[in-house]
Write a protein that holds these residues in place. Structure first.
Motif, PDB file in Angstrom:
ATOM      1  N   LEU A 181       0.826  -1.213   0.000  1.00 11.83           N
ATOM      2  CA  LEU A 181       0.000   0.000   0.000  1.00 11.83           C
ATOM      3  C   LEU A 181       0.856   1.257   0.000  1.00 11.83           C
ATOM      4  N   ALA A 182       1.945   1.240   0.751  1.00 12.67           N
ATOM      5  CA  ALA A 182       2.848   2.399   0.793  1.00 12.67           C
ATOM      6  C   ALA A 182       3.388   2.692  -0.603  1.00 12.67           C
ATOM      7  N   VAL A 183       3.763   1.650  -1.329  1.00 17.34           N
ATOM      8  CA  VAL A 183       4.294   1.825  -2.688  1.00 17.34           C
ATOM      9  C   VAL A 183       3.204   2.319  -3.632  1.00 17.34           C
ATOM     10  N   ILE A 184       2.017   1.712  -3.551  1.00 21.33           N
ATOM     11  CA  ILE A 184       0.911   2.099  -4.442  1.00 21.33           C
ATOM     12  C   ILE A 184       0.550   3.574  -4.262  1.00 21.33           C
ATOM     13  N   PHE A 185       0.448   4.019  -3.015  1.00 21.39           N
ATOM     14  CA  PHE A 185      -0.009   5.389  -2.778  1.00 21.39           C
ATOM     15  C   PHE A 185       1.112   6.423  -2.878  1.00 21.39           C
ATOM     16  N   ALA A 186       2.363   6.026  -2.610  1.00 21.54           N
ATOM     17  CA  ALA A 186       3.484   6.964  -2.752  1.00 21.54           C
ATOM     18  C   ALA A 186       3.840   7.168  -4.230  1.00 21.54           C
ATOM     19  N   LYS A 187       3.583   6.159  -5.042  1.00 22.37           N
ATOM     20  CA  LYS A 187       3.810   6.188  -6.493  1.00 22.37           C
ATOM     21  C   LYS A 187       5.233   6.585  -6.893  1.00 22.37           C
ATOM     22  N   PRO A 188       6.252   5.896  -6.358  1.00 25.77           N
ATOM     23  CA  PRO A 188       7.600   6.170  -6.863  1.00 25.77           C
ATOM     24  C   PRO A 188       7.695   5.670  -8.314  1.00 25.77           C
ATOM     25  N   ARG A 189       8.782   5.995  -8.975  1.00 28.38           N
ATOM     26  CA  ARG A 189       8.971   5.526 -10.349  1.00 28.38           C
ATOM     27  C   ARG A 189       8.908   3.994 -10.368  1.00 28.38           C
ATOM     28  N   TYR A 190       8.205   3.448 -11.320  1.00 30.81           N
ATOM     29  CA  TYR A 190       8.006   1.994 -11.471  1.00 30.81           C
ATOM     30  C   TYR A 190       7.260   1.383 -10.294  1.00 30.81           C
ATOM     31  N   TYR A 191       6.397   2.153  -9.671  1.00 39.22           N
ATOM     32  CA  TYR A 191       5.686   1.644  -8.489  1.00 39.22           C
ATOM     33  C   TYR A 191       4.837   0.418  -8.810  1.00 39.22           C
ATOM     34  N   GLU A 192       4.339   0.320 -10.039  1.00 36.94           N
ATOM     35  CA  GLU A 192       3.519  -0.839 -10.393  1.00 36.94           C
ATOM     36  C   GLU A 192       4.343  -2.131 -10.299  1.00 36.94           C
ATOM     37  N   THR A 193       5.597  -2.063 -10.734  1.00 36.71           N
ATOM     38  CA  THR A 193       6.473  -3.239 -10.681  1.00 36.71           C
ATOM     39  C   THR A 193       6.823  -3.590  -9.237  1.00 36.71           C
ATOM     40  N   TYR A 194       7.119  -2.586  -8.427  1.00 42.10           N
ATOM     41  CA  TYR A 194       7.415  -2.842  -7.014  1.00 42.10           C
ATOM     42  C   TYR A 194       6.192  -3.428  -6.304  1.00 42.10           C
ATOM     43  N   ALA A 195       5.033  -2.866  -6.603  1.00 36.01           N
ATOM     44  CA  ALA A 195       3.794  -3.372  -5.994  1.00 36.01           C
ATOM     45  C   ALA A 195       3.545  -4.817  -6.416  1.00 36.01           C
ATOM     46  N   LEU A 196       3.818  -5.116  -7.679  1.00 38.18           N
ATOM     47  CA  LEU A 196       3.663  -6.484  -8.176  1.00 38.18           C
ATOM     48  C   LEU A 196       4.576  -7.442  -7.413  1.00 38.18           C
TER      49      LEU A 196
ATOM     50  N   VAL B 178       0.352  -6.763 -13.451  1.00 33.91           N
ATOM     51  CA  VAL B 178       1.149  -7.042 -14.653  1.00 33.91           C
ATOM     52  C   VAL B 178       0.690  -6.149 -15.802  1.00 33.91           C
ATOM     53  N   LEU B 179      -0.625  -6.022 -15.981  1.00 33.04           N
ATOM     54  CA  LEU B 179      -1.179  -5.187 -17.044  1.00 33.04           C
ATOM     55  C   LEU B 179      -0.645  -3.758 -16.983  1.00 33.04           C
ATOM     56  N   HIS B 180      -0.490  -3.235 -15.780  1.00 29.97           N
ATOM     57  CA  HIS B 180      -0.048  -1.851 -15.633  1.00 29.97           C
ATOM     58  C   HIS B 180       1.466  -1.711 -15.472  1.00 29.97           C
ATOM     59  N   ALA B 181       2.175  -2.842 -15.404  1.00 35.07           N
ATOM     60  CA  ALA B 181       3.622  -2.773 -15.174  1.00 35.07           C
ATOM     61  C   ALA B 181       4.461  -3.295 -16.340  1.00 35.07           C
ATOM     62  N   TYR B 182       3.904  -4.150 -17.189  1.00 30.38           N
ATOM     63  CA  TYR B 182       4.758  -4.870 -18.142  1.00 30.38           C
ATOM     64  C   TYR B 182       5.483  -3.960 -19.133  1.00 30.38           C
ATOM     65  N   ASP B 183       4.921  -2.803 -19.439  1.00 32.54           N
ATOM     66  CA  ASP B 183       5.606  -1.914 -20.387  1.00 32.54           C
ATOM     67  C   ASP B 183       6.849  -1.262 -19.774  1.00 32.54           C
ATOM     68  N   GLN B 184       7.072  -1.459 -18.463  1.00 33.97           N
ATOM     69  CA  GLN B 184       8.257  -0.931 -17.788  1.00 33.97           C
ATOM     70  C   GLN B 184       9.440  -1.898 -17.860  1.00 33.97           C
ATOM     71  N   TRP B 185       9.206  -3.095 -18.384  1.00 35.77           N
ATOM     72  CA  TRP B 185      10.204  -4.157 -18.284  1.00 35.77           C
ATOM     73  C   TRP B 185      11.082  -4.322 -19.519  1.00 35.77           C
ATOM     74  N   GLY B 186      11.031  -3.390 -20.446  1.00 32.73           N
ATOM     75  CA  GLY B 186      11.868  -3.458 -21.642  1.00 32.73           C
ATOM     76  C   GLY B 186      11.595  -4.711 -22.454  1.00 32.73           C
ATOM     77  N   PRO B 187      12.649  -5.408 -22.892  1.00 30.91           N
ATOM     78  CA  PRO B 187      12.457  -6.604 -23.727  1.00 30.91           C
ATOM     79  C   PRO B 187      11.644  -7.700 -23.039  1.00 30.91           C
ATOM     80  N   VAL B 188      11.776  -7.831 -21.742  1.00 33.21           N
ATOM     81  CA  VAL B 188      11.014  -8.853 -21.014  1.00 33.21           C
ATOM     82  C   VAL B 188       9.513  -8.571 -21.121  1.00 33.21           C
ATOM     83  N   GLY B 189       9.150  -7.293 -21.152  1.00 33.61           N
ATOM     84  CA  GLY B 189       7.748  -6.912 -21.254  1.00 33.61           C
ATOM     85  C   GLY B 189       7.094  -7.361 -22.539  1.00 33.61           C
ATOM     86  N   LYS B 190       7.881  -7.633 -23.577  1.00 36.29           N
ATOM     87  CA  LYS B 190       7.315  -8.082 -24.852  1.00 36.29           C
ATOM     88  C   LYS B 190       6.618  -9.430 -24.711  1.00 36.29           C
TER      89      LYS B 190
END
Length: 195
Positions: A19-34, A137-149
């Protein structure tokens, strides 16, 4: 305190960090939250597995494990409403079901009864965890570069994750409602006696 109970308690800590990560919204927070939510989901799997394997089932675990699950899942879904990732009415169904079943468990406890989780409820929890992880994953995968493909390859209607996430959410909501209705029906003697 045994290992399964420690894992259950760690789920509370992981939920707070999520919750801290989701609401603080640091860069790439979706990946950290995942990552945080996935680890919390694994603790749910392992605490039950270890408790059954090593015969470490306790009243604490019977009561706190489902409570930790409910807090973890409800917190995630409520946070997703804030992010506009889930419709509020779906989250109301999830939260209402969890509160009603918790109330039923408290009623049972007041009569010195312990209501353990049922198999249908376990499937419900798994479906909720899958839905939450797929939405992350839906909101984070575009942050993962080639792995996100891997998550963006097309299957009939477009990238598979774009239809899998909403489908898994619908499955979770339907199972949540159904499992709650079944649980209430099977334990109706507890609350009908007071009417």
């Amino acid at each position: 305190m045994n290992v399964p109970n420690k894992l259950t308690l760690s789920r509370f800590v992981l939920t707070f960090a999520f919750l801290a990560v989701i609401f603080a919204k640091p860069r790439y927070y979706e990946t950290y939250a995942l990552a945080l939510f996935s680890v919390a989901g694994l603790t749910d799997y392992f605490d039950g597995k270890i408790a059954r394997r090593d015969h470490l089932i306790t009243n604490f675990g019977i009561l706190m494990d489902p409570l930790a699950d409910k807090i973890m899942v409800c917190s995630a879904f409520i946070a997703f409403v804030d992010r506009d990732w889930t419709p509020a009415w779906m989250v109301v169904i999830v939260v209402a079901r969890e509160l009603i079943i918790t109330g039923l468990r408290l009623l049972a406890a007041s009569r010195n009864l312990v209501l353990a989780a049922e198999n249908f409820g376990k499937h419900k929890t798994i479906s909720q965890i899958v839905a939450i992880i797929s939405l992350l994953v839906l909101h984070a995968y575009d942050q993962w570069g080639p792995v996100g493909k891997i998550f963006s390859f097309n299957v009939i209607w477009g990238p598979w994750v774009t239809w899998f996430a909403p489908t898994s959410l619908w499955v979770a909501v339907i199972l949540t409602f159904t499992s709650g209705a079944i649980y209430l029906w099977r334990n109706r003697a507890l609350y009908l006696a007071d009417l």
